[in-house]
Design a protein around this motif. Sequence first.
Motif, PDB file in Angstrom:
ATOM      1  N   ARG A   1      44.551  50.396  34.921  1.00  0.00           N
ATOM      2  CA  ARG A   1      44.320  50.059  36.323  1.00  0.00           C
ATOM      3  C   ARG A   1      42.842  49.823  36.630  1.00  0.00           C
ATOM      4  NH1 ARG A   1      45.803  54.823  40.335  1.00  0.00           N
ATOM      5  NH2 ARG A   1      44.664  53.420  41.728  1.00  0.00           N
ATOM      6  N   GLU A   2      41.941  50.383  35.799  1.00  0.00           N
ATOM      7  CA  GLU A   2      40.511  50.157  36.017  1.00  0.00           C
ATOM      8  C   GLU A   2      40.116  48.699  35.799  1.00  0.00           C
ATOM      9  OE1 GLU A   2      39.071  54.627  34.527  1.00  0.00           O
ATOM     10  OE2 GLU A   2      38.638  52.838  33.330  1.00  0.00           O
ATOM     11  N   LEU A   3      40.941  47.960  35.050  1.00  0.00           N
ATOM     12  CA  LEU A   3      40.654  46.544  34.809  1.00  0.00           C
ATOM     13  C   LEU A   3      41.077  45.670  35.980  1.00  0.00           C
ATOM     14  CD1 LEU A   3      41.908  46.173  31.128  1.00  0.00           C
ATOM     15  CD2 LEU A   3      39.668  46.903  31.926  1.00  0.00           C
ATOM     16  N   ILE A   4      41.915  46.201  36.845  1.00  0.00           N
ATOM     17  CA  ILE A   4      42.485  45.417  37.938  1.00  0.00           C
ATOM     18  C   ILE A   4      41.724  45.617  39.233  1.00  0.00           C
ATOM     19  CG2 ILE A   4      44.575  45.023  39.305  1.00  0.00           C
ATOM     20  CD1 ILE A   4      46.170  45.990  36.844  1.00  0.00           C
ATOM     21  N   GLY A   5      41.190  46.820  39.434  1.00  0.00           N
ATOM     22  CA  GLY A   5      40.509  47.125  40.683  1.00  0.00           C
ATOM     23  C   GLY A   5      41.397  47.943  41.599  1.00  0.00           C
TER      24      GLY A   5
ATOM     25  N   THR B   1      38.249  42.551  42.204  1.00  0.00           N
ATOM     26  CA  THR B   1      39.584  42.835  41.680  1.00  0.00           C
ATOM     27  C   THR B   1      40.084  41.613  40.920  1.00  0.00           C
ATOM     28  OG1 THR B   1      41.071  41.950  43.384  1.00  0.00           O
ATOM     29  CG2 THR B   1      39.991  44.073  43.857  1.00  0.00           C
ATOM     30  N   LEU B   2      41.221  41.795  40.235  1.00  0.00           N
ATOM     31  CA  LEU B   2      41.855  40.667  39.540  1.00  0.00           C
ATOM     32  C   LEU B   2      42.846  39.929  40.429  1.00  0.00           C
ATOM     33  CD1 LEU B   2      42.622  41.875  35.892  1.00  0.00           C
ATOM     34  CD2 LEU B   2      40.669  40.582  36.749  1.00  0.00           C
ATOM     35  N   GLY B   3      43.039  40.400  41.661  1.00  0.00           N
ATOM     36  CA  GLY B   3      44.016  39.775  42.543  1.00  0.00           C
ATOM     37  C   GLY B   3      43.840  38.274  42.705  1.00  0.00           C
ATOM     38  N   PRO B   4      42.645  37.783  43.078  1.00  0.00           N
ATOM     39  CA  PRO B   4      42.458  36.339  43.252  1.00  0.00           C
ATOM     40  C   PRO B   4      42.637  35.544  41.958  1.00  0.00           C
ATOM     41  CG  PRO B   4      40.753  37.558  44.409  1.00  0.00           C
ATOM     42  CD  PRO B   4      41.483  38.546  43.555  1.00  0.00           C
ATOM     43  N   ALA B   5      42.143  36.058  40.834  1.00  0.00           N
ATOM     44  CA  ALA B   5      42.266  35.338  39.562  1.00  0.00           C
ATOM     45  C   ALA B   5      43.728  35.224  39.141  1.00  0.00           C
ATOM     46  CB  ALA B   5      41.450  36.037  38.479  1.00  0.00           C
ATOM     47  N   ILE B   6      44.494  36.295  39.318  1.00  0.00           N
ATOM     48  CA  ILE B   6      45.916  36.236  38.983  1.00  0.00           C
ATOM     49  C   ILE B   6      46.630  35.236  39.891  1.00  0.00           C
ATOM     50  CG2 ILE B   6      48.069  37.554  38.942  1.00  0.00           C
ATOM     51  CD1 ILE B   6      46.442  40.000  38.105  1.00  0.00           C
ATOM     52  N   ALA B   7      46.276  35.223  41.181  1.00  0.00           N
ATOM     53  CA  ALA B   7      46.885  34.270  42.107  1.00  0.00           C
ATOM     54  C   ALA B   7      46.571  32.836  41.693  1.00  0.00           C
ATOM     55  CB  ALA B   7      46.388  34.535  43.521  1.00  0.00           C
ATOM     56  N   LEU B   8      45.309  32.559  41.347  1.00  0.00           N
ATOM     57  CA  LEU B   8      44.910  31.225  40.895  1.00  0.00           C
ATOM     58  C   LEU B   8      45.697  30.813  39.668  1.00  0.00           C
ATOM     59  CD1 LEU B   8      42.826  28.839  41.154  1.00  0.00           C
ATOM     60  CD2 LEU B   8      41.386  30.118  39.551  1.00  0.00           C
ATOM     61  N   HIS B   9      45.815  31.704  38.712  1.00  0.00           N
ATOM     62  CA  HIS B   9      46.521  31.438  37.464  1.00  0.00           C
ATOM     63  C   HIS B   9      48.013  31.240  37.718  1.00  0.00           C
ATOM     64  CE1 HIS B   9      45.940  32.368  32.904  1.00  0.00           C
ATOM     65  NE2 HIS B   9      46.774  31.368  33.083  1.00  0.00           N
ATOM     66  N   LEU B  10      48.574  32.092  38.580  1.00  0.00           N
ATOM     67  CA  LEU B  10      50.010  32.043  38.844  1.00  0.00           C
ATOM     68  C   LEU B  10      50.408  30.740  39.533  1.00  0.00           C
ATOM     69  CD1 LEU B  10      52.794  33.420  38.929  1.00  0.00           C
ATOM     70  CD2 LEU B  10      52.122  34.451  41.106  1.00  0.00           C
ATOM     71  N   VAL B  11      49.684  30.344  40.567  1.00  0.00           N
ATOM     72  CA  VAL B  11      50.032  29.122  41.283  1.00  0.00           C
ATOM     73  C   VAL B  11      49.847  27.900  40.380  1.00  0.00           C
ATOM     74  CG1 VAL B  11      49.446  27.641  43.239  1.00  0.00           C
ATOM     75  CG2 VAL B  11      49.525  30.127  43.539  1.00  0.00           C
ATOM     76  N   ASN B  12      48.787  27.897  39.582  1.00  0.00           N
ATOM     77  CA  ASN B  12      48.573  26.783  38.642  1.00  0.00           C
ATOM     78  C   ASN B  12      49.738  26.673  37.662  1.00  0.00           C
ATOM     79  OD1 ASN B  12      46.640  24.834  37.068  1.00  0.00           O
ATOM     80  ND2 ASN B  12      47.368  26.298  35.566  1.00  0.00           N
ATOM     81  N   ASN B  13      50.127  27.796  37.052  1.00  0.00           N
ATOM     82  CA  ASN B  13      51.201  27.762  36.065  1.00  0.00           C
ATOM     83  C   ASN B  13      52.564  27.535  36.703  1.00  0.00           C
ATOM     84  OD1 ASN B  13      49.114  28.338  34.351  1.00  0.00           O
ATOM     85  ND2 ASN B  13      50.166  29.981  33.269  1.00  0.00           N
TER      86      ASN B  13
END
Length: 295
Positions: free
Chosen positions: A96-100, A228-240
């Motif tokens: 969880r420390e990697l996510i924020g 946090t990783l929230g925005p990066a995961i969202a960017l990756h998810l919508v792209n994929n």
Amino acid sequence: MSYEPHEQLVAPARPSAHPLRLLAGVVLTAVLFISFSQLWSRLYRAVIGPEAWDRLADGMMRGATPAGVLINLFLFGLLIVALAITLTVLHRRRLRELIGPPALALRQFRQVTVALLMLFVVVMLLPGDASIAPQPNMPFGRWLLLLPLGLIGLVIQTSAEEIVFRGYLQSQFAAWVNRPAVWMGVPSALFAMLHFDPVTNGASTWLVVAWAFGFGLAAADLTARSGTLGPAIALHLVNNFGAVLIAAPGGNFDGLALYVYPFSLSDDDVLWQWFPIDLMMLACSWLAARVAMRC
């Protein structure tokens, strides 16, 4: 550039910020992931039999069937497990420390996802070249039934890659070298080289690598700005989501796509035309994410 929020991801990495420890972590994670994947494949082959496995494996290699795509996506869960073991053994860190902070990461994820989906809809409504318009690939009813599994698989796959590259590698590099060119550039370069596939992409493979490097930089920047990783995961998810579930290049991981484009990633002429457009779309997505977070 306002990267102060990045500190909440970097601080837990400092006690184990040594280049040899990081190298060992990368190797251990890769070995564990490969071992877990091979163990799964052997067990599953024993359950369904050699002939059924051969048919399934062909669909997995090319991503040409719904089952093949779903298995590929869900196997990324083993990467998260492998990294969690590495963090415990080598870094005395928690995943969880990697996510924020979870609440903040979830809120930012929702904000960015909504903004990117709005952008996606607007772009889909724009007129395009009819000669390369996507063609139906799957009956809508069947696609709709498979959509929940596809979304879950994409969440697992995109989260796993972001946890590894923007979570683990970026935080460990930043704790070791306080230079954005290093802690953004090196993980992004590694991420890009994982997309190097001349067999599938032919001479266009370096275009795919270049785009992946740009994507890595955008995700790294959003992670540093948000903490946090929230925005990066969202960017990756919508792209994929667009590239895997909505419209995929023909013959390239198109088993779950509602539509397919009448070209593949090895069609050099088409990709050279699309490359500037893809970069512009990436830039617009990055900017929309920043506006959504107000940063």
